[in-house]
Each structure stands twice: as structure tokens, then as C-alpha cells.
Design an enzyme around this catalytic site. Structure first.
Site, mmCIF file in Angstrom:
data_model
loop_
_atom_site.group_PDB
_atom_site.id
_atom_site.type_symbol
_atom_site.label_atom_id
_atom_site.label_comp_id
_atom_site.label_asym_id
_atom_site.label_seq_id
_atom_site.Cartn_x
_atom_site.Cartn_y
_atom_site.Cartn_z
ATOM 1 N N GLU A 78 42.389 79.295 -23.614
ATOM 2 C CA GLU A 78 43.184 78.357 -22.781
ATOM 3 C C GLU A 78 44.517 77.960 -23.728
ATOM 4 O OE1 GLU A 78 39.865 78.522 -23.214
ATOM 5 O OE2 GLU A 78 38.944 78.193 -21.112
ATOM 6 N N GLU A 134 32.770 79.452 -20.777
ATOM 7 C CA GLU A 134 32.177 78.272 -20.738
ATOM 8 C C GLU A 134 30.807 78.499 -19.682
ATOM 9 O OE1 GLU A 134 36.092 76.551 -19.528
ATOM 10 O OE2 GLU A 134 35.355 75.001 -20.898
HETATM 11 N N1 3HC Z 1 43.256 84.344 -13.074
HETATM 12 C C1 3HC Z 1 43.814 84.716 -12.100
HETATM 13 N N2 3HC Z 1 44.321 86.055 -12.065
HETATM 14 C C2 3HC Z 1 44.031 86.656 -13.332
HETATM 15 C C3 3HC Z 1 43.389 86.102 -14.239
HETATM 16 C C4 3HC Z 1 42.942 84.918 -14.264
HETATM 17 N N3 3HC Z 1 41.924 84.078 -15.326
HETATM 18 N N4 3HC Z 1 43.145 86.945 -15.389
HETATM 19 C C5 3HC Z 1 43.685 87.937 -14.986
HETATM 20 N N5 3HC Z 1 44.347 87.949 -13.652
HETATM 21 C C6 3HC Z 1 44.998 89.076 -12.764
HETATM 22 C C7 3HC Z 1 46.050 89.338 -13.480
HETATM 23 O O1 3HC Z 1 47.392 88.417 -13.224
HETATM 24 C C8 3HC Z 1 46.472 90.536 -12.969
HETATM 25 O O2 3HC Z 1 46.895 90.730 -11.712
HETATM 26 P P1 3HC Z 1 47.856 91.395 -10.705
HETATM 27 O O3 3HC Z 1 47.171 93.140 -11.178
HETATM 28 O O4 3HC Z 1 48.157 91.065 -9.670
HETATM 29 O O5 3HC Z 1 48.774 91.608 -12.035
HETATM 30 C C9 3HC Z 1 44.928 91.120 -12.873
HETATM 31 O O6 3HC Z 1 43.977 90.231 -12.903
HETATM 32 C C10 3HC Z 1 44.595 92.318 -13.975
HETATM 33 O O7 3HC Z 1 45.011 91.631 -15.262
HETATM 34 P P2 3HC Z 1 45.558 92.247 -16.414
HETATM 35 O O8 3HC Z 1 46.881 93.093 -15.977
HETATM 36 O O9 3HC Z 1 45.859 91.218 -17.550
HETATM 37 O O10 3HC Z 1 44.511 93.259 -16.697
HETATM 38 P P3 3HC Z 1 43.834 93.566 -18.065
HETATM 39 O O11 3HC Z 1 42.569 94.532 -17.991
HETATM 40 O O12 3HC Z 1 44.963 94.217 -19.042
HETATM 41 O O13 3HC Z 1 43.171 92.321 -18.936
HETATM 42 C C11 3HC Z 1 42.287 90.077 -19.193
HETATM 43 C C12 3HC Z 1 42.143 91.403 -18.399
HETATM 44 C C13 3HC Z 1 41.739 90.207 -20.480
HETATM 45 C C14 3HC Z 1 41.246 89.613 -18.485
HETATM 46 C C15 3HC Z 1 43.431 89.510 -19.084
HETATM 47 O O14 3HC Z 1 43.925 89.459 -17.663
HETATM 48 C C16 3HC Z 1 43.364 88.083 -19.461
HETATM 49 O O15 3HC Z 1 43.490 88.015 -20.521
HETATM 50 N N6 3HC Z 1 43.401 87.149 -18.505
HETATM 51 C C17 3HC Z 1 43.381 85.768 -18.623
HETATM 52 C C18 3HC Z 1 42.135 85.136 -19.428
HETATM 53 C C19 3HC Z 1 42.302 83.890 -19.623
HETATM 54 O O16 3HC Z 1 43.261 83.170 -20.217
HETATM 55 N N7 3HC Z 1 41.385 82.799 -19.149
HETATM 56 C C20 3HC Z 1 41.342 81.292 -19.242
HETATM 57 C C21 3HC Z 1 41.890 80.922 -17.945
HETATM 58 S S1 3HC Z 1 41.943 78.977 -18.306
HETATM 59 C C22 3HC Z 1 40.671 78.333 -17.859
HETATM 60 O O17 3HC Z 1 39.617 79.301 -17.853
HETATM 61 C C23 3HC Z 1 40.417 77.043 -17.863
HETATM 62 C C24 3HC Z 1 38.933 76.483 -17.963
HETATM 63 O O18 3HC Z 1 38.629 76.395 -19.442
HETATM 64 C C25 3HC Z 1 38.635 75.180 -17.263
#
Ligand code: 3HC
Ligand code: NAI
Length: 711
Positions: free
Chosen positions: A131, A111
Site C-alpha cells: 500500500e 489482509e
Molecule cells: N486493482 C485494480 N486493478 C488491478 C489491481 C488492483 N489491485 N492489481 C492489478 N490490476 C490490474 C492492472 O491494472 C492490469 O490491468 P490492465 O490489464 O487493464 O492494464 C491487470 O490488473 C494486470 O496487472 P499487471 O499488468 O500489473 O499484471 P502482473 O501479472 O504484471 O502483476 C500484480 C500482477 C503483482 C498483482 C500487480 O498487478 C500488482 O502489483 N498489483 C497491485 C497490488 C497492490 O498494490 N495491492 C494493494 C492495493 S491497495 C489495498 O489493498 C488497500 C487495502 O489495504 C485496504
């Protein structure tokens, strides 16, 4: 020359000859917590106001652009500036802003990029609006900007699937303007590429191109409306999920309303999603599935190197396990009893790949490469240099102990010796060898190459290095590992046995198996217990019941209905008949009046006058049995934490993800209510409905399972 301006601890602002670079630095994935949002907004304002700055670049430090909003903040009191305000400020900036993306640009991260006036991406970029997987919708203008940039159909596909898009696909869709070259230090590279792109925009005298003002992709109203209608019909079918229909409504707003109004509506719909229990369940699942790998042994032990894996037994499980290992790039040796069985095992493995080739999911070269890493043998000597061996022979302790005796004779010192047993005592298997420190349980789920769950069963004498090796292997196999202690059925099958028994009690007391299956599906499972039994094969459970008959408490209630079906050879789909009847070649069962007649006859034999069950009572009993046994599993240390139970049921048994898992769901329902139900049910059957002491303790102390989820 470069100049630094203060921004914030998480956002660096540096001016490189007229170009301001804002670098987000919030490891590990630059999530948009408050400090990042605040720093970004300050940095943007400073740069916009600075007379020497003509354009801006936003880039991520480390391995990501931005992985989205900070998921840990959802459910906390909101704190200014909100992400929508940051995105709006970027879009409104009077100087061109370039997003220079590498790695993940997800959710709020995309975004931010969409609010910029130009987007370039490294070849490793992963863009997406995931999301929906958290029960949310893109709430910082994403629904409005993505629709205006790439049209309703493509935007809906991204937002309803939550899938990650590669840089080439993003370019094709119009999400980005350019793909850069690859480099070792991508963050620094993208900074340089971003500056170059900004200079190019300045040279071309391109004014800021605001995504919110783009009209072309939505110009064909009829085509966009058709895409929205189709998505709405599809989303309505998504088993009771809340956010998909809200996403569709936002895209409708993008088509119908001016940007400013669309943003207000998006905010309202985002707030509704945020307040939904589905959001809490899905976010619990997100953190829990990352939490299960955090176990003491994985920190104490050092994984042993694994390149060559032996698989003993090429039946249903052994073949699936071999495919999973080959898919992860490992070398595999399959051992069977004789050549005929070996060829049958090879046939099962080859069939998986043939299916993938036929569907165009695998090339013939890749198939040959995978099968090229597979060796076949009937002699255990072929395992002399194996780093790890997984036994998947018949579920019989003596047979398995004989296999382990052969393994200890041929395997090199330090080889990990694993069993895929479903129920057997792994301590007894380990004790029968001279190397109990190397013996562990690796409990895969069928089909093993598809199902994500891997229970890592930790016997008393195993070395932490072996446990660490198992967790490392799970990562390579892209499985979700859960640590389990040794007991009959470990975490998952032990709990399953109890809630299935509760279902059988209701069946004998008057409920129809079809009503029970319907209730379970309405709750959100993909299948009911009787459909599941027909799929797995009724003979498996029958064999287990016969094995346990000698040790069963004679006072415990035993429902014989399933045995009556098995005695007729009705094992489910594979025999064309089980709890349901199946027309030849069909996996869709029909309700069977003959089964109902058998059930009725069994009730009479047992002297039971059938009574009616409401759907509510069916559900309360089914869940209470699940939660009660899960509480015992946690209290005994079979599961380290409640979250380990939740992940097991989510990934191995089809518990609906948006409800977070049985113990998260129990917290939402209220533990006192569940305990009260158990006490009521215990009036008729105190032996089956013994309240778990942990449940009683939590209720007495006014606490929840979530309080025990220390990671
Ligand atoms: N917020 C907080 N922590 C996050 C995060 C996030 N968005 N994304 C990842 N983390 C944390 C994980 O919990 C993990 O923490 P830990 O080491 O303490 O367990 C660490 O970051 C590493 O994450 P992964 O183990 O998942 O690492 P990968 O390299 O395998 O994957 C990734 C990276 C593809 C970025 C994956 O973490 C992911 O898919 N994250 C979520 C992405 C997501 O859903 N974003 C949307 C959020 S909602 C939003 O943005 C709302 C908005 O529209 C207003
Ligand atoms: P299966 O009967 O399909 O396969 C067993 C295979 O082992 C057969 O091909 C047999 O020839 C071979 N075998 C038997 N003894 C052997 C020996 N001494 N040396 C080499 N090969 C030998 O059984 P399935 O379903 O694959 O189960 C295997 C194990 O996996 C069992 O312990 C079972 O409890 C467990 N399991 C089964 C699941 C399922 O859904 N089927 C799920 C999870 C675990």
C-alpha cells in the site's frame, strides 16, 4: 458430494463434505471490488450459518489469490461492505477459515488471509503489503494483524518497503503455516490443499486461531519499541512522504492499544492517506505505467521473434544495453571498430557482473552463463542471423548512416534495425536504408542496465510489427516502454532541454546554481539539473549545443555560462570539477566560489543586473517551462497522451512519483495558474515563454490533461 449455495457472480460458494470453499473469481487478479467484498461476506455468512459446514476455505480463481483492494475504486464514494468489515467478519467466524494462497496475495488480499485462522501457500505465492507504494497503508486491519502475527520489526519492513515476500520467507516470518506442492492448475490444487488443511484442523479439534488475539510477537515490548523508533527515524527521512509515518504510527498503536481501538485508529489514518494528493499521484503513476504499453501498433502488429541481438558500439550505452539483454536471457553479439575497442567494451560489461559477484548479488556460475551468451566481433558478418540490432555508436548522423548501410548489407530480411540515438533524426537514418520499415529508435537511459525507461521512437515508415517487437522486447528487459514520435530529443530530452534552459535563464538573472538544485530536490527530484549535468558529463550537452549553434534562432536568449565551464575542461564528476568541486574519489560535490565568480562575470558580460529569486518563483518557472513544453509534445503527437509524458519524466528524469508526473501535477496545481505564470514570464521574454496552444485550449474549455488520458 458437493453442494452449491448462492453467493455472488464474483464469489462461488461450494460445499465439499463439511468444508465450504469460497472461490473469488474477478479476473485478472481478483481485486476486491464491491461485488467481491459483498459476495465474500454473503458467502461467509451463508457458510457459517449452514449446519453441514464445519470449516471454510478461501481460494482465488485464475492466476492469483487476491491482488488487493480494487485500486480503481479509491477516490470514488465508498460502498458497503467495506473491506475492514469483511476481514473482521472472517476473523470472528465461529468455524475455522483457511486461506489457500497461490500467486499474489497483496494488500487487502493479504489482509483477508491474515484475518483467516490458518494460511497455506503454493510455492509461487507472493505476499506483501504494498500500500505504501500507492500512498496508503494497509487499511483493513493489516497494520494491526501483521504486527501481532510477526512482530513490529518484520511488519514494518513489509509495510514500509512494500516488497513481495516468497512462500519460504513467509513461512520463516510466520505469515503462513505451510507450503504446498506445485501443480499445473494451481487454483484447483489450492482448493484441494485448503480442504485437506481444514480437515486437518478439524481432526486436531483446533478452535479458530484469531490473529487479532495473538500476543506473542509483541510480548517483548522493548524490542518492538526499538524497531518502531528505528523505523520512525528512517521514515522521517523519506522525502516528504505522508503514508510511511502513518504506518509507523499504526504499529505503535498495535503495541499500545487493544485490537478494537487499533483498528479504529488505523481506519482514521487510512482515510487521511486516502485524502492525500500523494495517493492520487501514486495511483496515477500505477495506472500510467501500465497504460504506456497500450499503443495502436502493439495491437495492430505481431511481434517478430527475437533470440539473438546485435549491439554496435561497446561504449557507455552499448555495454549497458548488452548487460540488459544478457540479463533477459538473450544471445548478444557486440560489434566494435577494432579489437582494442572491443576489449574495452567487454571490460565494461564484465565490470558490471564483477561488481554484482563481489556484492554477492550474482553467483560465479550465473556470471559465466551470462557471459557465455555474449559473442564479440569486429566484422558485421557476425550479425547475419541477428533478429534485432541496436546501434549505440557516436552521436553523429554520418557515422550512424554508415553503420546502417553495413547492417542492411549483412542482416537477414526482417531483422529489426534500431538506433539508440539521443537526438538525431531517425527518419533520416531510416531513409538512408533500403529497409525503412525495419528501422526504429530504442532510446535507453544511462546506465542502460539499471534505468527502467525505454523510449520507443516510431519513425514515419516503420512497420507496426517492428513497433510491436520493440514493446515485446521492453517487457522481456523489464523496462517501462513509452512510445515517442521523431523530433529533436523525443519526449524526455526535448522537455529537459527547455526546463534546463529556464534554469539557466534564472541563473544568469541572479539565482545561484546551488539554490536551483536545492529547490529541485526540495520538490522531490533526487538531483538538481546542475548536479545531474556533473554526473552525466558537461561535455555531452556542450557537444549538442555546438551542433545546434548553426540552427539556433539568433533572437533566442542563449546563456553561455555552461560553455565557460566546459572551456576550462570542467565536465563534472569525471574531471573532478564542474558546477561543483569533487574531492578525489568523491561523488559528493562542494559548492564552488570560482563557479559563482564565473557566473557573476557572465552576468556582467551580458549586461544583467542580478536580482533575487524566491524558492517559489524558482519552482514556478522551472515547472511552467516543463509543463508548457510537455503540452506541445502532446499536441504534436510526439507523446500519445499526457500519461506518456508523466511516465517518461518519472522513470527517466527523477520526477517525484508521489506527484504523479508533470502533467498530473499540473492538473493538481490548476492549469489556469500555470498559464497565467507563463503569460507573466512572457512579458520579459516572449520568444521563450510562448504558451502552448493545447494549454490555452484546455484552460479555455475548463478541462485538464487527465481528460486526454484515453488508454
Ligand atoms: N486493482 C485494480 N486493478 C488491478 C489491481 C488492483 N489491485 N492489481 C492489478 N490490476 C490490474 C492492472 O491494472 C492490469 O490491468 P490492465 O490489464 O487493464 O492494464 C491487470 O490488473 C494486470 O496487472 P499487471 O499488468 O500489473 O499484471 P502482473 O501479472 O504484471 O502483476 C500484480 C500482477 C503483482 C498483482 C500487480 O498487478 C500488482 O502489483 N498489483 C497491485 C497490488 C497492490 O498494490 N495491492 C494493494 C492495493 S491497495 C489495498 O489493498 C488497500 C487495502 O489495504 C485496504
Ligand atoms: P561512447 O562514446 O561511450 O560509445 C560509443 C562507442 O561506439 C565507442 O566505444 C566507439 O568505439 C563505438 N563506435 C563508434 N563508431 C563505431 C562503428 N562504426 N562501429 C562500431 N563501433 C563504433 O558513447 P555513448 O555515451 O555510449 O553513446 C552512444 C549513443 O547512445 C549515442 O548515440 C548517444 O547519443 C546515445 N545515448 C547516450 C546516452 C548517455 O547518457 N551517454 C543516453 C542515451 C543515448
Amino acid at each position: 458430494m458437493s453442494t452449491d449455495l448462492p453467493a455472488s457472480p464474483c464469489v462461488r460458494l461450494r460445499i465439499h463434505e463439511a468444508i465450504a470453499v469460497l472461490t473469488l473469481d474477478n479476473p485478472p487478479v481478483n481485486a476486491l471490488g464491491w461485488a467481491v467484498r459483498d459476495g465474500l461476506l454473503q458467502g461467509l455468512r451463508n457458510a457459517e450459518a449452514h449446519p453441514a459446514v464445519h470449516a471454510l476455505v478461501i481460494v482465488g480463481a485464475g492466476k492469483a489469490f487476491i491482488a488487493g483492494a480494487d485500486i480503481r475504486e479509491f477516490g470514488q464514494p465508498p460502498r458497503d461492505p467495506w473491506l475492514p468489515a469483511v476481514c473482521n467478519a472472517i476473523e470472528a467466524c465461529t468455524k475455522p477459515v483457511v486461506a489457500a494462497i497461490h500467486g499474489p496475495a497483496l494488500g487487502g488480499g493479504l489482509e483477508i488471509a491474515l484475518a483467516c485462522h490458518a494460511r497455506i501457500a503454493a510455492p509461487n505465492a507472493k505476499l506483501g503489503l504494498p500500500e505504501v507504494q500507492l500512498g496508503l497503508l494497509p487499511g483493513a486491519g493489516g497494520t494491526q494483524r501483521a504486527s501481532r502475527l510477526i512482530g513490529a520489526a518484520a511488519a514494518l519492513d513489509l509495510m514500509l518497503s512494500g516488497r513481495h515476500v516468497s512462500a519460504p520467507e513467509a513461512l520463516r516470518l510466520g505469515l503462513i503455516d505451510h507450503i504446498t506442492t506445485m501443480a499445473e492448475d494451481l487454483s484447483a490444487h489450492m482448493q484441494a490443499e485448503g480442504i485437506a488443511w481444514a480437515r486437518h484442523l478439524l481432526a486436531e479439534r483446533t478452535p479458530p486461531r484469531r490473529t487479532g488475539e495473538q500476543a506473542e510477537a509483541l510480548a517483548d515490548r522493548a524490542a518492538n519499541q526499538a524497531a518502531i523508533d528505528a523505523a520512525k527515524a528512517q521514515a522521517s527521512k523519506a522525502r516528504g512522504l505522508f503514508s510511511p509515518l502513518q504506518i509507523v504510527a499504526c504499529v505503535q498503536d498495535a503495541l499500545d492499544l487493544p485490537m478494537a481501538e487499533g483498528l479504529i485508529k488505523e481506519r482514521e489514518r487510512f482515510a487521511a492517506c486516502l485524502a492525500s494528493p500523494q495517493r492520487a499521484g501514486l495511483i496515477h503513476a500505477f495506472f500510467s505505467e501500465r497504460g504506456t504499453a497500450k499503443v495502436p501498433e502493439a495491437q495492430q502488429g505481431t511481434p517478430r521473434p527475437v533470440q539473438h541481438v546485435g549491439v554496435i558500439g561497446g561504449g557507455t550505452m552499448g555495454a549497458g544495453i548488452a548487460v540488459s539483454l544478457l540479463d533477459a536471457g538473450l544471445r548478444v553479439t557486440l560489434i566494435e571498430r577494432d579489437d582494442t575497442a572491443l576489449q574495452a567494451g567487454l571490460g565494461r560489461i564484465a565490470k558490471v557482473y564483477e561488481g554484482q559477484v563481489a556484492k554477492g548479488k550474482l553467483s560465479a556460475e550465473a556470471q559465466a552463463e551470462k557471459l557465455g551468451r555474449l559473442s564479440l566481433a569486429t566484422a558485421y558478418a557476425a550479425l547475419a542471423d541477428a533478429d534485432l540490432v541496436i546501434e549505440a555508436v557516436f552521436e553523429d548522423l554520418a557515422v550512424k548512416q554508415a553503420v546502417f548501410a553495413q547492417l542492411q548489407a549483412v542482416c537477414k530480411p526482417g531483422a529489426v534495425l534500431a538506433t539508440n540515438t539521443s537526438y538525431l533524426d531517425i527518419d533520416a537514418i531510416a531513409a538512408s536504408t533500403t529497409r525503412p520499415q525495419d528501422v526504429i529508435g530504442l532510446h535507453f537511459f544511462s546506465p542502460a542496465n539499471i534505468m527502467k525507461l525505454l523510449e520507443i521512437v516510431v519513425p514515419a515508415q516503420v512497420s507496426p510489427d517492428v513497433v510491436a517487437t520493440a514493446f515485446e522486447l521492453a517487457k522481456r528487459l523489464k523496462k517501462v516502454p513509452v512510445r515517442a514520435g521523431v523530433c529533436d530529443g523525443f519526449i524526455g530530452n526535448r522537455i529537459l532541454a527547455v526546463y534546463r534552459t529556464a534554469a539557466d535563464h534564472m541563473l544568469e538573472d541572479g539565482a545561484s546554481p546551488y539554490d536551483i538544485d536545492r529547490m529541485v530536490k526540495a520538490f522531490g527530484f533526487p538531483m538538481g539539473p546542475y548536479e545531474m549535468s556533473d554526473l552525466a558529463g558537461g561535455d555531452i550537452g556542450w557537444a549538442t549545443r555546438k551542433r545546434r549553434a548553426a540552427t539556433r534562432d539568433p533572437k533566442a536568449r542563449y546563456v553561455q555560462i555552461a560553455d565557460r565551464l566546459c572551456e576550462r575542461g570542467w565536465f563534472g564528476q569525471k574531471t573532478g570539477r564542474g558546477w561543483y568541486v569533487y574531492e578525489a574519489g568523491s561523488r559528493q560535490g562542494q559548492e564552488d566560489p570560482e563557479v559563482l565568480a564565473i557566473v557573476e562575470a557572465e552576468r556582467q558580460r551580458a549586461g544583467i543586473t542580478p536580482r533575487a529569486f524566491s524558492t517559489d518563483e524558482l519552482e514556478r518557472r522551472y515547472l511552467a517551462a516543463m509543463v508548457n513544453e510537455a503540452a506541445k509534445v502532446v499536441a504534436e503527437g510526439i507523446a500519445l497522451r499526457p500519461l506518456d509524458v508523466d511516465v517518461t519524466l518519472l522513470y527517466g528524469y527523477g520526477f517525484p512519483r508521489h506527484k504523479g508526473g508533470p502533467l498530473h501535477h499540473a492538473d493538481q496545481l490548476g492549469l489556469a495558474r500555470i498559464l497565467a505564470d507563463i503569460r507573466t514570464f512572457a512579458e520579459a521574454d516572449p520568444l521563450f515563454w510562448r504558451p502552448a496552444p493545447l494549454l490555452e485550449q484546455l484552460v479555455a474549455e475548463g478541462r485538464q490533461f487527465a481528460d486526454l488520458n484515453k488508454i
